[in-house]
Write a protein that holds these residues in place. Sequence first.
Motif, short mmCIF file in Angstrom:
data_model
loop_
_atom_site.label_atom_id
_atom_site.label_comp_id
_atom_site.label_asym_id
_atom_site.label_seq_id
_atom_site.Cartn_x
_atom_site.Cartn_y
_atom_site.Cartn_z
N LYS A 1 0.84 -1.21 0.00
CA LYS A 1 0.00 0.00 0.00
C LYS A 1 0.87 1.25 0.00
O LYS A 1 0.55 2.24 -0.66
CB LYS A 1 -0.93 0.01 1.21
CG LYS A 1 -1.89 -1.15 1.34
CD LYS A 1 -2.78 -1.33 0.14
CE LYS A 1 -3.77 -0.21 -0.03
NZ LYS A 1 -4.65 -0.45 -1.21
N ALA B 1 -1.55 -2.99 -4.70
CA ALA B 1 -2.59 -3.71 -3.98
C ALA B 1 -1.99 -4.61 -2.90
O ALA B 1 -0.91 -5.17 -3.09
CB ALA B 1 -3.43 -4.55 -4.94
N ASN C 1 -3.20 -7.40 -2.08
CA ASN C 1 -3.50 -8.78 -2.43
C ASN C 1 -2.86 -9.21 -3.74
O ASN C 1 -3.31 -10.17 -4.38
CB ASN C 1 -5.02 -8.98 -2.51
CG ASN C 1 -5.70 -8.85 -1.16
OD1 ASN C 1 -5.49 -9.64 -0.27
ND2 ASN C 1 -6.51 -7.80 -1.01
N GLU D 1 -8.15 -2.33 1.72
CA GLU D 1 -8.47 -3.71 1.30
C GLU D 1 -8.54 -4.67 2.47
O GLU D 1 -7.80 -4.54 3.44
CB GLU D 1 -7.38 -4.23 0.35
CG GLU D 1 -7.18 -3.43 -0.91
CD GLU D 1 -5.97 -3.94 -1.69
OE1 GLU D 1 -6.07 -5.05 -2.25
OE2 GLU D 1 -4.95 -3.24 -1.73
#
Length: 373
Positions: free
Chosen positions: A201, A206, A208, A351
Motif C-alpha cells: 500500500k 494492492a 493482495n 483492502e
Amino acid sequence: MLMNRRSFLAGAGGVALTTLLAGCQRASSGDLRLAMLANSVPAQLLRAFEQLPDRGGGLSISPQDSLVELYSLLQRWHSQPEGATPPPLADWVSLADYWLAPAIRQGLLQPLDVTALTAWGDLAAVWPDLVRRTAEGIPDGAGSLWAVPYRWSHLVLLYDSTRLPRSAAQLTTWADLLRPELARRVVLPDHPRLVLGLAQKALGAAANGADPAAVAGLADFLDRLQRQVRVYDSSRYLETLIVGDATAVVAWADDVLPMLRQYRQLAVAVPPEGTVLSAQLWVRPEASPAPSPAAMDWLNFCLGADFATQLAIFGQTLSPLLWGESPQQWPEPLRSPPQIGLDRAIAARSEFLLPLTAEAENRYGQLWQTLRA
C-alpha cells in the motif's frame, strides 16, 4: 496465522462487563448459543438483546480468548474423535474474515440464506462481496453467502509525538515509518500478510497482489523497513509503546481508541494511500440444524441501527452499517480524534486480505522469510 486484535489493557469497566457476561452465560439452557471472542460484543448489547420485546428463551455465551480457539471449536464439531464428548453446538460463531476461506475449504461451515434479514439490503456492496465465496473460499459474485459481518476495523499508525523532533512531530504515511529517528523504534504485526500488505500500500500497489516481488521498489522498502523494526508483535504491541520501548506501532483502530483517551501524548493517523481492513463475522457451523427464528433475530439485531450506536459507545468500534459514511457522521465515541476515521477516499483505497493461490502464498512466505532473516 492469527491476527490478534485484543488490547493488553482492560478498561475501567472490565469488572462490570464480566459480571454482565456471566449473567448471560447462566442461561445454559437458552434457545440461542453464541461462541465468540470475549468482549467482541459488549455485554450491554447482549443484555439489550435479551430484553427485546417478544424475546423468549435465554442466551448462552461461550467466550473464547482467541480466534484459534474458535476455529478449533468448528473443527471439533465437524470431526469429533470417536468416544469424545463435543462441546455444546453453537448457533453462531464469530470468525475473522481472514479465516473464512480455510473454514469453507475444510467444510466447517454451511452457507446462509439471508432473505429473512431485513437490513441485509441496507449494507454497502463491500460486505456481500466479502462473504460471497465459492466452495473453495474464493470471492465470487456467483458464490454462496457464508457469513454476516457485525464489526470491522482498520490498521492505523499510532505513535508517541513527544519522542519525535518538534519540527516533524507527525506521522501521516506508511513511508514515514522509514524516518531515521524511528530506527529500531517501530513495532509491526507478527503477520506476513499484514506487513507485506501495508508495504505494498505504501508503494501504491494492492495488498493482495499475486506477486509482491514484482512491485517496483518493494525489496528496497522492506530492507529499509526491517532496519526500523524493534520487534514484530501481535499481542503486546501497545504495551511496548506505552512503556517507551517504541515510538510507533501499527495497530488496529478499535484497540487504539481507548489508548488515545488515556495517554494524551499519543497520536494516530490513517495513511492516505489506504490501509488494511479486518471484519468479524457470524458463521454457522456445518453441523448445526436450520437456523431457528431466535437465531435469525440475533443477526437482524446485529445489523440494526441501535446495535451500531451501542457498539460504538460500549465497544468503540464500527458496525458494517457505518461503512461509507463520513467519519463526522459516526456516533460520537468514534469521532475523536478525527485522524482515526476512515474517510470515503481512503476507504476506497483500502483492502481486506483475500485468499491467494498456493503459488502466491509461497511467494509471500518466501518474501517474509527473507525479510525476517
